[in-house]
Scaffold this motif. Structure first.
Motif: not given
Length: 345
Positions: A171, A175, A203, A206-207, A209-214
């Motif tokens: 993950v 990111a 995973q 997930a990393g 996607r989370a970084a893109s959103e953040r």
């Protein structure tokens, strides 16, 4: 009148001793055979249980135990792929450095759970002291869960219920790749992911996607390959035909190699037109045209970590939970700032 025969008391066995001492039967066996890795407090509990139950192991059993080799079993699913093969090689080196032999049983990720279980049973026939499992995802891992009731099990991906795990933080790797591309000025990162059913692939998604959103980046639909350069090439040709985005994160280096070849054939320049980041840092990554920016996994450290966790389990020591290993960003020539938008006249 015929008198009833006297009832004989049941003879205690090694499992009775293990239950009375609150340990595994493997630990009782190690105490009986003078294994120096058993903690004194555990040895004392086992000795007390042996005395209380008047347990007397048979001469045949003791002889068999003395002949037992220092062998660890290694079940590898997906051996042809770089990641599983590298983890297997690293663990094998760490185990041999610690004085253990390694018996390897390999299966293809497409073989099915029943075949994987059959491979594991064949390995258990060699009487290993413990087993390390390298498996792609939860479906295969669940099929191997029964191993944990028979001997210590450690896995490199947390997919086997009841097993200890020493892992890479995939993950975080996803990111880090996304953050690198965002720092260069890209406002969207396309992700070419590994196949469904692989925990590492999920995973890394997930990393990313989370970084893109953040970071407020646009996140196009995930495109899935099969870890091979050929799948990366097919995806790359389709991307080039539709108009390449300015940045791509590939879930492994082989698919990134396919992307680079496809872009070269389509006259899409890297990194001038599109930046590409891979994952793994395979030995050839520094020699790709252009040299590939990627995430390096420390397979040697992972192998040592797996062996250290096994040592704890075999010695009945309380293991210290180690943080997952974070991949390291290696910046090379395949990433750069996006092209400036053309100025309207």
């Amino acid at each position: 009148m015929t008198r009833p025969s006297p009832t004989l008391a049941p003879v205690p066995n090694i499992f009775d001793v293990a239950k009375a001492a609150g340990v595994s039967h493997q630990t009782v066996s190690r105490v009986l055979n003078g294994d120096p890795t058993v903690r004194p407090a555990v040895r004392e509990r086992v000795d007390e249980a042996i005395a209380r139950l008047d347990y007397r192991p048979s001469a045949a059993a003791r002889a068999l135990a003395r002949r037992r080799t220092r062998t660890i079993g290694l079940v590898v699913v997906g051996m042809p792929y770089y990641g599983p093969a590298s983890i297997a090689n690293a663990f094998n080196a760490a185990a041999r450095a610690s004085g253990w032999d390694v018996a390897i049983a390999a299966a293809d990720d497409a073989d099915g759970d029943a075949h994987v279980r059959e491979v594991a049973e064949t390995l258990l026939a060699q009487d290993p002291r413990a087993v390390v499992v390298i498996a792609p995802g939860p479906s295969v891992g669940a099929g191997l869960a029964a191993l944990t009731s028979r001997l210590p099990v450690v896995t490199s991906v947390d997919v086997v219920p009841g097993a200890a795990a020493v892992t890479v933080d995939d993950v975080a790797g996803g990111a880090i790749a996304t953050e690198h591309l965002a720092a260069l000025g890209h406002d969207a990162v396309l992700h070419v992911a590994g196949p469904e059913g692989w925990t590492e692939a999920d995973q890394r998604i997930a990393g990313w996607r989370a970084a893109s959103e953040r970071l407020g980046l646009r996140a196009p639909e995930v495109l899935r390959g099969d870890w091979s350069s050929a799948s990366g090439y097919r995806i790359g040709r389709a991307i080039a035909a539709e108009g390449a985005p300015s940045a791509i994160f590939s879930a492994n280096d082989q698919m990134a190699l396919g992307l680079l070849a496809a872009f070269r054939d389509a006259r899409v320049r890297v990194p001038e037109d599109v930046s590409v980041v891979g994952f793994d840092d395979i030995p050839e990554a520094a020699f790709f045209p252009p040299p590939l920016t990627t995430l390096r996994q420390d397979f040697a450290a992972l192998g040592r970590g797996l062996m250290a966790r096994l040592d704890d389990l075999l010695a009945d020591r309380e293991p210290v939970d180690a943080a997952p290993l974070t991949p390291e960003l290696v910046v090379r020539a395949s990433t750069g700032a996006p092209r400036p938008a053309p100025v309207a006249h």
